[in-house]
Design a protein around this motif. Structure first.
Motif, mmCIF file in Angstrom:
data_model
loop_
_atom_site.group_PDB
_atom_site.id
_atom_site.type_symbol
_atom_site.label_atom_id
_atom_site.label_comp_id
_atom_site.label_asym_id
_atom_site.label_seq_id
_atom_site.Cartn_x
_atom_site.Cartn_y
_atom_site.Cartn_z
ATOM 1 N N VAL A 186 2.661 1.728 -3.438
ATOM 2 C CA VAL A 186 1.775 2.245 -4.492
ATOM 3 C C VAL A 186 1.514 3.725 -4.279
ATOM 4 O O VAL A 186 1.583 4.534 -5.227
ATOM 5 C CB VAL A 186 0.453 1.443 -4.513
ATOM 6 N N ARG A 187 1.219 4.111 -3.052
ATOM 7 C CA ARG A 187 0.948 5.533 -2.772
ATOM 8 C C ARG A 187 2.199 6.389 -2.993
ATOM 9 O O ARG A 187 2.090 7.593 -3.269
ATOM 10 C CB ARG A 187 0.433 5.681 -1.341
ATOM 11 N N LEU A 205 -5.204 3.505 -2.858
ATOM 12 C CA LEU A 205 -5.272 2.068 -2.566
ATOM 13 C C LEU A 205 -5.530 1.842 -1.078
ATOM 14 O O LEU A 205 -4.795 2.319 -0.214
ATOM 15 C CB LEU A 205 -3.963 1.391 -2.970
ATOM 16 N N ALA A 238 2.620 -0.814 -8.410
ATOM 17 C CA ALA A 238 1.388 -0.490 -9.136
ATOM 18 C C ALA A 238 1.027 -1.610 -10.113
ATOM 19 O O ALA A 238 -0.150 -1.974 -10.250
ATOM 20 C CB ALA A 238 1.552 0.837 -9.874
ATOM 21 N N VAL A 252 -0.728 -4.469 -8.445
ATOM 22 C CA VAL A 252 -2.132 -4.181 -8.151
ATOM 23 C C VAL A 252 -2.967 -4.264 -9.421
ATOM 24 O O VAL A 252 -4.042 -4.889 -9.452
ATOM 25 C CB VAL A 252 -2.263 -2.792 -7.495
ATOM 26 N N LEU A 253 -2.498 -3.635 -10.484
ATOM 27 C CA LEU A 253 -3.247 -3.618 -11.742
ATOM 28 C C LEU A 253 -3.420 -5.022 -12.313
ATOM 29 O O LEU A 253 -4.413 -5.309 -12.994
ATOM 30 C CB LEU A 253 -2.536 -2.717 -12.753
ATOM 31 N N GLN A 288 0.828 -1.210 0.000
ATOM 32 C CA GLN A 288 0.000 0.000 0.000
ATOM 33 C C GLN A 288 0.863 1.261 0.000
ATOM 34 O O GLN A 288 0.645 2.187 -0.786
ATOM 35 C CB GLN A 288 -0.925 -0.006 1.221
ATOM 36 N N THR A 336 -5.241 1.662 -8.554
ATOM 37 C CA THR A 336 -4.123 2.065 -7.700
ATOM 38 C C THR A 336 -4.392 3.361 -6.950
ATOM 39 O O THR A 336 -3.719 3.651 -5.955
ATOM 40 C CB THR A 336 -2.850 2.227 -8.536
#
Length: 508
Positions: free
Chosen positions: A32-33, A53, A40, A43-44, A29, A50
């Motif tokens: 991604v942030r 998230l 990313a 997640v994708l 998390q 994203t």
């Protein structure tokens, strides 16, 4: 779906920890942030956004990456592991203060660690000879000794003993009985394993009893212990002397015949007696029973277990096993994990007789492919067919080298000097790293390592003649071929390698 695995699918490590996995989700998390591109993409890949998230979405990604459809499913699996996990004792730990009964029970039984072997069972036998009364102090020791009279006394004093976990392993008495290998030694006494098993089952022992070794998802069951075998070989991890009779008692009591760990442990040898007995009780049928209900998708279905067995048998030219599996309805048409059908894989591994058998029993004839055909002919040692294929298809040799660069390693383990000579003439790298247990180019060891480990002097001498480099170290144990020869006690191979070293020193 291609399937070829004898083990469960989820990608969790030994002894998985929920807090550690939560930490992975939080790290994902934050990454991604923070704009991390790789995070990313993870997640994708699971169809999630994203932007902003959430922790729950990050947990979903972690769950799916470990083979689970959701975080709750992963958490439920870990709860099950916590309940049934068993971690073997540290073989190097100081056990001098351990009570004799516990020490005896621990030494007598297989632990599926590197500590297994005859030395432990011999020590257990000596301990029993010195402390014969220990069977009266511990029902678990009495079971490991297969002492029927002592077990009767324990059950008369407390009938619940039949289902109580205890002793050094935290196992039930029946578990100690079927995992004991004491009768592989000259021990003082006449144990009665079958009588003990009948007594304990009659007193309520659970035929489905099992544990998750280091938290891994394929259970080690009572059947697993009775049949024995495993990665350390038949000397160090043998079956119980009464394995078939004990297994039949357990199966009659309701044990599920589709036992994944039994199938895995026994697949390394050529003895199929376990399969014949398990088929008699419905191996490969049903829904997987108690353990499938507990572990869900973490455990292969009975049908997937047999497909894994078929893939291994085809790879290792275990023709009798392939025939047995085929006779019991195992699918021989569907592609295995590498996308090849069993017949295509048999051709690639140089087993034309097996190809013919599979085709005669419903498999499609492999489509013409000069590269695959050349690989198969080379590994089969068929120089005439190799010459014909090379003449008809001038680029096939280059294609074969690109398709299976470490074929020399496989040939050293399974095919012998004829195949290795042909591969060398085709330009295959004699020093390529690969695996010899499965047809994989994963860089584990060279052909020379494999031949040295097998004690194959003729192949060692041939490989040296073909230019094998004895100084190369394998990627798993960081050892040379000479180290392998010494580790496995192959003096003739060690002498051949030392002869080369001395000759090179003289030439320098």
């Amino acid at each position: 779906m291609p399937t070829d695995s004898p083990s469960a699918r989820p990608l969790l490590p030994q002894n998985p920890d929920l807090d550690h996995l939560r930490g992975q989700a939080r790290t994902l998390q934050r990454a991604v942030r923070g704009g991390d591109a790789d995070a990313a993409r993870r997640v994708l890949a699971h169809g999630l956004a994203t932007e902003a998230l959430t922790l729950s979405s990050a947990q979903l990604v972690v769950a799916r990456e470990h083979g689970f459809p959701s975080w709750p499913k992963l958490k439920h699996h870990l709860d099950t592991i916590t309940r049934y996990r068993w971690d073997p004792a540290d073989a190097k730990a100081d056990t001098s203060a351990e009570p004799p009964a516990d020490r005896f029970a621990r030494l007598a039984c297989l632990s599926y660690t590197d500590a297994d072997g005859p030395d432990r069972w011999d020590e257990a036998a000596r301990l029993l000879a010195e402390h014969s009364a220990l069977v009266d102090r511990s029902p678990w020791a009495a079971a490991a000794a297969a002492d029927l009279d002592a077990l009767r006394r324990h059950l008369a004093a407390d009938p619940a003993t039949a289902t109580r976990r205890g002793g050094p392993n935290g196992w039930t008495p029946l578990f100690h009985l079927v995992y004991s290998r004491l009768q592989r030694t000259d021990w003082p006494g006449q144990g009665d394993p079958l009588g003990c098993a009948r007594l304990l089952l009659g007193a309520g022992a659970d035929p489905h009893e099992g544990y998750l070794w280091h938290g891994l998802p394929t259970p080690f069951t009572l059947l697993t212990g009775a049949f024995g075998a495993g990665e350390l070989g038949p000397e160090r991890q043998p079956g119980h002397p009464d394995s078939l009779a004990l297994a039949r008692l357990l199966l009659d009591a309701g044990a599920d015949p589709s036992d994944g760990q039994t199938l895995y442990n026994r697949m390394f040898g050529s003895d199929d007696s376990h399969l014949r007995l398990l088929f008699e009780y419905g191996l490969g049928q049903g829904d997987g029973g108690v353990w499938k209900a507990r572990l869900g998708d973490a455990l292969d279905t009975p049908q997937e277990m047999l497909r894994g067995q078929l893939g291994w048998a085809v790879n290792h030219r275990l023709g009798a096993r392939v025939r047995l599996l085929t006779e019991h309805g195992v699918d021989v048409r569907t592609p295995l994990a590498d996308g090849r059908t069993p017949a295509e894989r048999a051709r690639r591994n140089g087993d034309p007789e097996l190809v013919a058998y599979l085709v005669a029993h419903g498999a499609e004839t492999p489509a013409p492919d000069p590269v695959e055909a050349l690989l198969g002919a080379a590994l089969a040692g068929d120089a005439t067919e190799v010459a014909a294929l090379c003449a008809a298809h001038p680029t096939a040799a280059a294609g074969a080298r690109a398709a299976r660069p470490s074929a020399m390693v496989w040939a050293a383990a399974h095919d012998g000097p004829g195949a290795m000579r042909i591969l060398a003439e085709l330009g295959f790298d004699v020093n390529a790293l690969g695996r010899s247990d499965i047809p994989s180019d994963q860089p584990w060891e060279t052909a020379l390592h494999r031949a040295a480990g097998d004690g194959d002097v003729a192949s060692v001498r041939l490989l040296l003649e073909l230019g094998a480099d004895p100084a190369i170290r394998d990627r798993r144990f960081d050892g040379t071929a000479l180290d392998w020869a010494r580790h496995f006690g192959h003096g003739a191979v060690e002498a051949a390698l030392l002869e080369l070293v001395k000759r090179e020193e003289r030439e320098e």
